[in-house]
Design an enzyme around this catalytic site. Structure first.
Site, short mmCIF file in Angstrom:
data_model
loop_
_atom_site.label_atom_id
_atom_site.label_comp_id
_atom_site.label_asym_id
_atom_site.label_seq_id
_atom_site.Cartn_x
_atom_site.Cartn_y
_atom_site.Cartn_z
N HIS A 15 2.42 150.04 18.94
CA HIS A 15 0.98 150.31 18.70
C HIS A 15 0.11 149.54 19.70
O HIS A 15 -0.74 148.73 19.31
CB HIS A 15 0.61 149.94 17.26
CG HIS A 15 -0.57 150.73 16.77
ND1 HIS A 15 -0.61 151.27 15.50
CD2 HIS A 15 -1.73 151.08 17.35
CE1 HIS A 15 -1.77 151.90 15.35
NE2 HIS A 15 -2.45 151.80 16.46
N ARG A 75 -0.97 158.35 14.63
CA ARG A 75 -0.57 157.63 13.42
C ARG A 75 0.85 158.05 13.05
O ARG A 75 1.18 159.25 13.09
CB ARG A 75 -1.52 157.93 12.25
CG ARG A 75 -2.85 157.21 12.30
CD ARG A 75 -2.72 155.69 12.14
NE ARG A 75 -3.99 155.00 12.20
CZ ARG A 75 -4.53 154.48 13.30
NH1 ARG A 75 -3.89 154.56 14.45
NH2 ARG A 75 -5.68 153.85 13.25
N GLU A 102 5.30 151.24 10.16
CA GLU A 102 5.07 150.18 11.15
C GLU A 102 4.45 148.92 10.55
O GLU A 102 4.56 147.84 11.13
CB GLU A 102 4.19 150.70 12.29
CG GLU A 102 2.74 150.96 11.89
CD GLU A 102 1.87 151.41 13.07
OE1 GLU A 102 2.32 152.30 13.81
OE2 GLU A 102 0.77 150.85 13.23
P1 NAD Z 1 -11.48 162.00 16.99
O1 NAD Z 1 -12.03 161.95 15.62
O2 NAD Z 1 -12.39 162.00 18.15
O3 NAD Z 1 -10.54 163.29 17.13
C1 NAD Z 1 -9.67 163.71 16.13
C2 NAD Z 1 -9.59 165.22 16.24
O4 NAD Z 1 -8.62 165.69 15.29
C3 NAD Z 1 -10.92 165.93 15.90
O5 NAD Z 1 -11.26 166.84 16.94
C4 NAD Z 1 -10.63 166.64 14.60
O6 NAD Z 1 -11.35 167.85 14.45
C5 NAD Z 1 -9.14 166.89 14.74
N1 NAD Z 1 -8.49 167.22 13.48
C6 NAD Z 1 -8.82 166.83 12.22
N2 NAD Z 1 -8.00 167.40 11.33
C7 NAD Z 1 -7.13 168.18 12.03
C8 NAD Z 1 -6.06 169.03 11.67
N3 NAD Z 1 -5.73 169.20 10.38
N4 NAD Z 1 -5.39 169.66 12.66
C9 NAD Z 1 -5.74 169.51 13.97
N5 NAD Z 1 -6.76 168.71 14.36
C10 NAD Z 1 -7.45 168.05 13.41
O7 NAD Z 1 -10.44 160.79 17.07
P2 NAD Z 1 -9.87 160.10 18.39
O8 NAD Z 1 -10.76 158.97 18.78
O9 NAD Z 1 -9.53 161.13 19.40
O10 NAD Z 1 -8.53 159.45 17.81
C11 NAD Z 1 -7.44 160.26 17.38
C12 NAD Z 1 -6.47 159.41 16.60
O11 NAD Z 1 -5.87 158.46 17.49
C13 NAD Z 1 -7.15 158.55 15.51
O12 NAD Z 1 -7.21 159.26 14.31
C14 NAD Z 1 -6.26 157.35 15.41
O13 NAD Z 1 -5.38 157.56 14.31
C15 NAD Z 1 -5.46 157.33 16.72
N6 NAD Z 1 -5.63 156.13 17.53
C16 NAD Z 1 -4.53 155.44 17.92
C17 NAD Z 1 -4.66 154.30 18.73
C18 NAD Z 1 -3.46 153.51 19.23
O14 NAD Z 1 -3.63 152.38 19.70
N7 NAD Z 1 -2.25 154.04 19.20
C19 NAD Z 1 -5.94 153.88 19.10
C20 NAD Z 1 -7.06 154.63 18.68
C21 NAD Z 1 -6.90 155.75 17.90
#
Ligand code: NAD
Length: 336
Positions: free
Chosen positions: A296, A235, A264
């Site tokens: 994105h 994000r 964005e």
């Molecule tokens: P997920 O929930 O499986 O993993 C997120 C991880 O971040 C978890 O392990 C959580 O414990 C950790 N976390 C939470 N707070 C934290 C902190 N303060 N410091 C460090 N780690 C922390 O999510 P995911 O499916 O792996 O997705 C991750 C991110 O990717 C989503 O939040 C989303 O914003 C982004 N995303 C982007 C796209 C894209 O097209 N660019 C697509 C899907 C997801």
């Protein structure tokens, strides 16, 4: 169920209509982004289906509730654009697609970093001009470099494995919860500040929360190794873009690969090639030869779009049947 689909692109419609053959919802497709002005389009629908840059603040949710909407289905994983407290107060259920295809995003992350680091974007532009000179295209091996992964959930864990097992990098990780499988592979968990101090490359995979906002800021950049490469496919708000630009200007940062950008919502997913872009910060970013930005698209694979459509329509079918919705977001999720 009657569902108003906002921010519809041709690919959304294609995959939602194909998956809907199994569910039979009445889908109304709107190109408009959901906001206070467009919420009225939801009139007569029990649900709205929205994407990352649709706005679901208290005002919009209030308008949706008045229009008769009982369910919001996010066709994405992140939910930082939803006021969950307001939704709960209005009795609106919010569902999302937490894990449609972590491989889509993880693979794109590695691709984006490698394109930047091996200067493939610049090489392609040159070759199209019949310029086959190699000057200025020197890259670095990934093997042996130290990569920091912030957030080792579904996507971050795959990225960490690719760098560790695939390329033989040293991998440091930071997360509120450790993944023992990664630790067994030799991934070492450290605090985010220490990670940022030690790594050659940092890649962000944590959600955007008040704690993680601007996790890469001026102080983090000042403490980092010279020549840091920053990758963000999570994000935009995780990075202070003004600080990033200063880091690039001072050459402290050697490269930036972004699929997301803090502002964005005013830019991405639209063809603005005939417009005058008003965002000077974004325009400045694009002037650097060592910055690679995509709009994105990390999620954009056939497999992910199919999974998003099927999961979203399944959640709506459950809502319609008054069943438990396993992917429903709770207020606690805001902090989890
Ligand atoms: P997920 O929930 O499986 O993993 C997120 C991880 O971040 C978890 O392990 C959580 O414990 C950790 N976390 C939470 N707070 C934290 C902190 N303060 N410091 C460090 N780690 C922390 O999510 P995911 O499916 O792996 O997705 C991750 C991110 O990717 C989503 O939040 C989303 O914003 C982004 N995303 C982007 C796209 C894209 O097209 N660019 C697509 C899907 C997801």
């Amino acid at each position: 169920m009657r569902v108003a689909v906002f921010s519809t692109k041709a690919y959304d419609r294609r995959f939602l209509e194909a998956a809907n053959a199994r569910f039979g919802h009445a889908l109304s497709f709107f190109e408009a982004r959901l906001d206070a002005q467009t919420a009225v389009l939801a009139e007569g629908h029990e649900a709205v289906c929205v994407f990352v840059n649709d706005r679901l603040d208290a005002e919009v949710l209030g308008a949706l509730a008045e229009a008769g909407v009982r369910t919001v289905a996010l066709r994405c994983a992140g939910y930082n654009n939803v006021d969950l407290r307001a939704a709960a107060a209005l009795g609106i259920a919010v569902v999302r697609v937490p894990a449609y295809s972590p491989h889509a995003v993880a693979e794109f992350t590695v691709a984006l970093l490698m394109a930047l680091d091996r200067k493939i974007h610049r090489a392609w532009a040159r070759v199209r001009e019949n310029n086959f000179a190699l000057d200025g295209l020197i890259g670095r091996n990934l093997h042996g470099r130290t990569v920091g992964v912030i957030g080792t959930g579904r996507i971050g864990a795959l990225v960490a494995k690719a760098f560790r097992g695939g390329f033989g990098c040293e991998v440091l990780a930071s997360d509120v919860a450790r993944d023992p499988e990664l630790e067994a592979l030799g991934v070492r968990y450290v605090e985010p500040a220490e990670l940022l101090r030690q790594v050659d490359i940092v890649t962000l995979h944590c959600p955007l929360t008040p704690e993680t906002r601007h996790i890469v800021d001026a102080a983090a950049i000042a403490a980092a190794q010279p020549g840091l490469i920053v990758v963000n496919t999570s994000r935009g708000g995780l990075i202070d873009t003004a600080a990033l630009i200063e880091g690039l200007k001072s050459r402290k940062i050697a490269g930036v690969a972004l699929d997301v950008y803090e502002q964005e919502a005013d830019l991405f997913f639209e063809d603005l090639s005939n417009e005058i872009i008003q965002d000077d910060v974004f325009q400045r970013l694009l002037t650097f030869p060592n910055v690679l930005v995509t709009g994105h698209q990390a999620f954009l694979t056939e497999e992910a779009l199919d999974a998003i459509a099927t999961t979203t329509l399944d959640s709506l079918a459950r809502a319609d049947a008054g069943e438990e919705m396993p992917l429903r977001l709770s207020l606690e999720a805001m902090h989890g």
